[in-house]
Design a protein around this motif. Structure first.
Motif: not given
Length: 59
Positions: A21, A23, A26-28, A38, A40
């Protein structure tokens, strides 16, 4: 370690059609269920995993 690990499937629907992503780190995004999530990494556990000897309640 130069590359980050990518998720293999969506945690909501289980589909494998995931894309990074815009965004943030770590965003998918899942194209199948149209959800964004996300990931983390929190860190390593100091005590490690301990076996549970309880086994549940006796019947």
């Amino acid at each position: 370690m130069s590359e980050r690990a990518a998720p293999f499937y969506c945690p909501y629907c289980g589909d494998e059609d995931l894309r990074p992503s815009e965004t943030g780190h770590g965003a998918w995004e899942c194209a199948a269920c149209n959800r964004g999530f996300q990931l983390k990494f929190l860190g390593l556990l100091t005590r490690g995993l301990q076996p549970n000897d309880g086994g549940g309640e006796a019947i």
